[in-house]
Design a protein around this motif. Structure first.
Motif, PDB file in Angstrom:
ATOM      1  N   SER A 119      21.281 -24.103 -13.225  1.00 39.48           N
ATOM      2  CA  SER A 119      20.259 -23.351 -12.451  1.00 39.48           C
ATOM      3  C   SER A 119      20.481 -22.385 -11.795  1.00 39.48           C
ATOM      4  CB  SER A 119      19.357 -24.197 -12.353  1.00 39.48           C
ATOM      5  OG  SER A 119      18.745 -25.124 -13.410  1.00 39.48           O
ATOM      6  N   ARG A 120      20.228 -21.278 -11.546  1.00 39.95           N
ATOM      7  CA  ARG A 120      20.370 -20.221 -10.693  1.00 39.95           C
ATOM      8  C   ARG A 120      19.319 -19.693  -9.918  1.00 39.95           C
ATOM      9  NH1 ARG A 120      24.993 -17.151 -10.571  1.00 39.95           N
ATOM     10  NH2 ARG A 120      24.144 -16.800  -8.485  1.00 39.95           N
ATOM     11  N   SER A 121      18.081 -19.711 -10.546  1.00 40.55           N
ATOM     12  CA  SER A 121      16.953 -19.148 -10.165  1.00 40.55           C
ATOM     13  C   SER A 121      15.633 -20.257 -10.511  1.00 40.55           C
ATOM     14  CB  SER A 121      16.431 -17.803 -10.497  1.00 40.55           C
ATOM     15  OG  SER A 121      16.329 -17.709 -11.864  1.00 40.55           O
ATOM     16  N   GLU A 122      14.663 -20.062  -9.590  1.00 45.38           N
ATOM     17  CA  GLU A 122      13.436 -21.173  -9.829  1.00 45.38           C
ATOM     18  C   GLU A 122      12.291 -20.581  -9.467  1.00 45.38           C
ATOM     19  OE1 GLU A 122      12.881 -26.011  -8.771  1.00 45.38           O
ATOM     20  OE2 GLU A 122      14.629 -24.697  -7.736  1.00 45.38           O
ATOM     21  N   LEU A 123      10.901 -21.155 -10.208  1.00 42.06           N
ATOM     22  CA  LEU A 123       9.768 -20.760  -9.775  1.00 42.06           C
ATOM     23  C   LEU A 123       9.177 -22.227  -9.741  1.00 42.06           C
ATOM     24  CD1 LEU A 123       7.261 -19.169  -9.449  1.00 42.06           C
ATOM     25  CD2 LEU A 123       7.331 -18.692 -12.117  1.00 42.06           C
ATOM     26  N   VAL A 124       8.206 -22.533  -8.728  1.00 37.39           N
ATOM     27  CA  VAL A 124       7.567 -23.774  -8.919  1.00 37.39           C
ATOM     28  C   VAL A 124       6.177 -23.228  -8.110  1.00 37.39           C
ATOM     29  CG1 VAL A 124       7.281 -25.820  -7.732  1.00 37.39           C
ATOM     30  CG2 VAL A 124       9.688 -24.993  -8.030  1.00 37.39           C
ATOM     31  N   VAL A 125       5.096 -23.737  -8.978  1.00 33.23           N
ATOM     32  CA  VAL A 125       3.890 -23.407  -8.883  1.00 33.23           C
ATOM     33  C   VAL A 125       3.261 -24.844  -8.576  1.00 33.23           C
ATOM     34  CG1 VAL A 125       1.634 -22.597  -9.931  1.00 33.23           C
ATOM     35  CG2 VAL A 125       3.957 -21.536 -10.392  1.00 33.23           C
ATOM     36  N   PRO A 126       2.165 -24.792  -7.485  1.00 31.77           N
ATOM     37  CA  PRO A 126       1.614 -26.079  -6.952  1.00 31.77           C
ATOM     38  C   PRO A 126       0.275 -26.419  -7.917  1.00 31.77           C
ATOM     39  CG  PRO A 126       0.863 -24.563  -5.582  1.00 31.77           C
ATOM     40  CD  PRO A 126       1.864 -23.769  -6.435  1.00 31.77           C
ATOM     41  N   ILE A 127       0.097 -27.481  -8.374  1.00 32.91           N
ATOM     42  CA  ILE A 127      -0.977 -27.828  -9.301  1.00 32.91           C
ATOM     43  C   ILE A 127      -1.923 -28.565  -8.365  1.00 32.91           C
ATOM     44  CG2 ILE A 127      -1.992 -29.519 -11.115  1.00 32.91           C
ATOM     45  CD1 ILE A 127       1.131 -29.407 -12.163  1.00 32.91           C
ATOM     46  N   PHE A 128      -3.382 -28.079  -8.374  1.00 37.08           N
ATOM     47  CA  PHE A 128      -4.427 -28.464  -7.307  1.00 37.08           C
ATOM     48  C   PHE A 128      -5.509 -29.458  -8.256  1.00 37.08           C
ATOM     49  CE2 PHE A 128      -2.790 -24.919  -4.947  1.00 37.08           C
ATOM     50  CZ  PHE A 128      -2.668 -25.336  -3.722  1.00 37.08           C
ATOM     51  N   SER A 129      -5.931 -30.241  -7.547  1.00 38.15           N
ATOM     52  CA  SER A 129      -7.344 -30.978  -8.101  1.00 38.15           C
ATOM     53  C   SER A 129      -8.306 -31.277  -7.065  1.00 38.15           C
ATOM     54  CB  SER A 129      -6.925 -32.218  -8.690  1.00 38.15           C
ATOM     55  OG  SER A 129      -8.142 -33.083  -9.094  1.00 38.15           O
ATOM     56  N   ASN A 130      -9.366 -30.817  -7.179  1.00 40.25           N
ATOM     57  CA  ASN A 130     -10.258 -30.937  -6.102  1.00 40.25           C
ATOM     58  C   ASN A 130      -9.804 -30.304  -4.489  1.00 40.25           C
ATOM     59  OD1 ASN A 130     -12.304 -32.178  -7.527  1.00 40.25           O
ATOM     60  ND2 ASN A 130     -11.310 -33.946  -7.288  1.00 40.25           N
ATOM     61  N   GLY A 131      -9.071 -29.305  -4.798  1.00 40.68           N
ATOM     62  CA  GLY A 131      -8.573 -28.544  -3.559  1.00 40.68           C
ATOM     63  C   GLY A 131      -7.151 -29.191  -2.885  1.00 40.68           C
ATOM     64  N   VAL A 132      -6.679 -30.198  -3.416  1.00 41.02           N
ATOM     65  CA  VAL A 132      -5.585 -31.023  -3.080  1.00 41.02           C
ATOM     66  C   VAL A 132      -4.557 -30.854  -3.831  1.00 41.02           C
ATOM     67  CG1 VAL A 132      -4.732 -33.354  -2.291  1.00 41.02           C
ATOM     68  CG2 VAL A 132      -7.104 -32.409  -2.015  1.00 41.02           C
ATOM     69  N   VAL A 133      -3.162 -30.633  -3.596  1.00 41.33           N
ATOM     70  CA  VAL A 133      -2.043 -30.578  -4.251  1.00 41.33           C
ATOM     71  C   VAL A 133      -1.752 -31.761  -5.035  1.00 41.33           C
ATOM     72  CG1 VAL A 133       0.592 -30.079  -4.373  1.00 41.33           C
ATOM     73  CG2 VAL A 133      -0.948 -28.600  -2.891  1.00 41.33           C
ATOM     74  N   VAL A 134      -1.902 -31.987  -6.135  1.00 41.00           N
ATOM     75  CA  VAL A 134      -1.227 -33.038  -6.982  1.00 41.00           C
ATOM     76  C   VAL A 134      -0.175 -33.230  -7.822  1.00 41.00           C
ATOM     77  CG1 VAL A 134      -3.890 -33.775  -7.107  1.00 41.00           C
ATOM     78  CG2 VAL A 134      -2.599 -32.446  -8.930  1.00 41.00           C
ATOM     79  N   GLY A 135       0.619 -32.105  -7.440  1.00 45.99           N
ATOM     80  CA  GLY A 135       1.803 -31.914  -8.477  1.00 45.99           C
ATOM     81  C   GLY A 135       2.344 -30.449  -8.413  1.00 45.99           C
ATOM     82  N   VAL A 136       3.273 -30.304  -9.150  1.00 49.95           N
ATOM     83  CA  VAL A 136       3.871 -28.964  -9.537  1.00 49.95           C
ATOM     84  C   VAL A 136       4.344 -28.687 -10.761  1.00 49.95           C
ATOM     85  CG1 VAL A 136       4.760 -28.834  -7.054  1.00 49.95           C
ATOM     86  CG2 VAL A 136       6.150 -29.847  -8.952  1.00 49.95           C
ATOM     87  N   PHE A 137       4.459 -27.538 -11.143  1.00 49.40           N
ATOM     88  CA  PHE A 137       5.128 -26.902 -12.332  1.00 49.40           C
ATOM     89  C   PHE A 137       6.311 -26.260 -12.009  1.00 49.40           C
ATOM     90  CE2 PHE A 137       5.573 -24.121 -16.118  1.00 49.40           C
ATOM     91  CZ  PHE A 137       5.978 -25.173 -17.031  1.00 49.40           C
ATOM     92  N   ASP A 138       7.510 -26.736 -12.384  1.00 47.33           N
ATOM     93  CA  ASP A 138       8.732 -26.143 -12.331  1.00 47.33           C
ATOM     94  C   ASP A 138       9.347 -25.529 -13.284  1.00 47.33           C
ATOM     95  OD1 ASP A 138      11.230 -25.817 -10.801  1.00 47.33           O
ATOM     96  OD2 ASP A 138      11.931 -27.864 -11.100  1.00 47.33           O
ATOM     97  N   LEU A 139      10.092 -24.318 -13.112  1.00 44.87           N
ATOM     98  CA  LEU A 139      10.679 -23.578 -14.028  1.00 44.87           C
ATOM     99  C   LEU A 139      12.065 -23.204 -13.569  1.00 44.87           C
ATOM    100  CD1 LEU A 139       8.239 -20.665 -15.137  1.00 44.87           C
ATOM    101  CD2 LEU A 139       8.788 -22.844 -16.647  1.00 44.87           C
ATOM    102  N   ASP A 140      13.017 -23.631 -14.181  1.00 41.66           N
ATOM    103  CA  ASP A 140      14.413 -22.985 -14.003  1.00 41.66           C
ATOM    104  C   ASP A 140      15.077 -21.939 -14.882  1.00 41.66           C
ATOM    105  OD1 ASP A 140      14.237 -25.053 -11.964  1.00 41.66           O
ATOM    106  OD2 ASP A 140      15.511 -26.391 -12.827  1.00 41.66           O
ATOM    107  N   SER A 141      16.194 -21.308 -14.282  1.00 43.37           N
ATOM    108  CA  SER A 141      16.619 -20.403 -15.062  1.00 43.37           C
ATOM    109  C   SER A 141      18.158 -20.496 -14.767  1.00 43.37           C
ATOM    110  CB  SER A 141      16.147 -18.967 -15.065  1.00 43.37           C
ATOM    111  OG  SER A 141      16.832 -17.974 -15.861  1.00 43.37           O
ATOM    112  N   PRO A 142      19.019 -20.203 -15.854  1.00 45.32           N
ATOM    113  CA  PRO A 142      20.473 -19.940 -15.630  1.00 45.32           C
ATOM    114  C   PRO A 142      20.832 -18.558 -15.010  1.00 45.32           C
ATOM    115  CG  PRO A 142      20.184 -19.971 -18.086  1.00 45.32           C
ATOM    116  CD  PRO A 142      18.960 -20.238 -17.217  1.00 45.32           C
TER     117      PRO A 142
END
Length: 167
Positions: A119-142
């Motif tokens: 992996s050389r680059s990354e994008l991470v997006v927070p996941i919200f439920s009722n205005g609170v972060v409950v997780g993330v979606f993570d993308l990696d690329s070479p």
């Protein structure tokens, strides 16, 4: 219900090409999510759709917050780190900051966690439920510099569609 995944080959060379790809992904994701509220089923299909549609990825998946750490959820790619402390690495930092993070070169990100040495680059997006972060979606690329603000906005729109299924 029948559902067909597009076999289109997408370009990521221009913002317009990326926007077209994300519009198609949103449409396909909405079809996959329609009438389904199970988190595991929806996140499994979400990660598969993104991984198999977007060019230049080597990992796409979810981490969910349990206490003070993120725990691995459905994903596509090589085996991954199972637990990440809040505030650690790109995923843990995303939880603390509550906003998407685009990393052009993971080797330049302080505290980056190298689950896949390719992996050389990354994008991470927070996941919200009722205005609170409950997780993330993570993308990696070479590929260094694979992600930009257009990608962040596109993935954020997909995550918002997923959040709409939370009951």
């Amino acid at each position: 219900m029948t559902f067909t995944i597009s076999d289109a080959a997408y370009s990521t060379d221009t913002p317009a090409a990326k926007q077209t790809m994300y519009a198609d992904l949103r449409s396909q994701l909405q079809g996959l999510l329609a009438g389904e509220s199970d988190l595991i089923a929806n996140t499994a299909n979400f990660s598969s759709l993104v991984f198999n549609t977007m060019p230049g990825l080597n990992w796409a998946g979810f981490y969910f917050l349990k206490g003070d750490e993120l725990v691995l959820g459905p994903f596509q790619g090589k085996p991954a780190c199972i637990r990440i402390k809040k505030g650690r690495g790109v995923c843990g930092t995303t939880v603390v900051e509550g906003k998407s993070i685009v990393v052009q070169d993971v080797h330049a990100f302080p505290g980056h966690i190298a689950c896949d040495v390719n992996s050389r680059s990354e994008l991470v997006v927070p996941i919200f439920s009722n205005g609170v972060v409950v997780g993330v979606f993570d993308l990696d690329s070479p590929l260094p510099g694979r992600f930009d603000d257009v990608d962040a906005q596109g993935i954020e729109s997909l995550v918002r569609a997923l959040e709409a299924t939370f009951a």
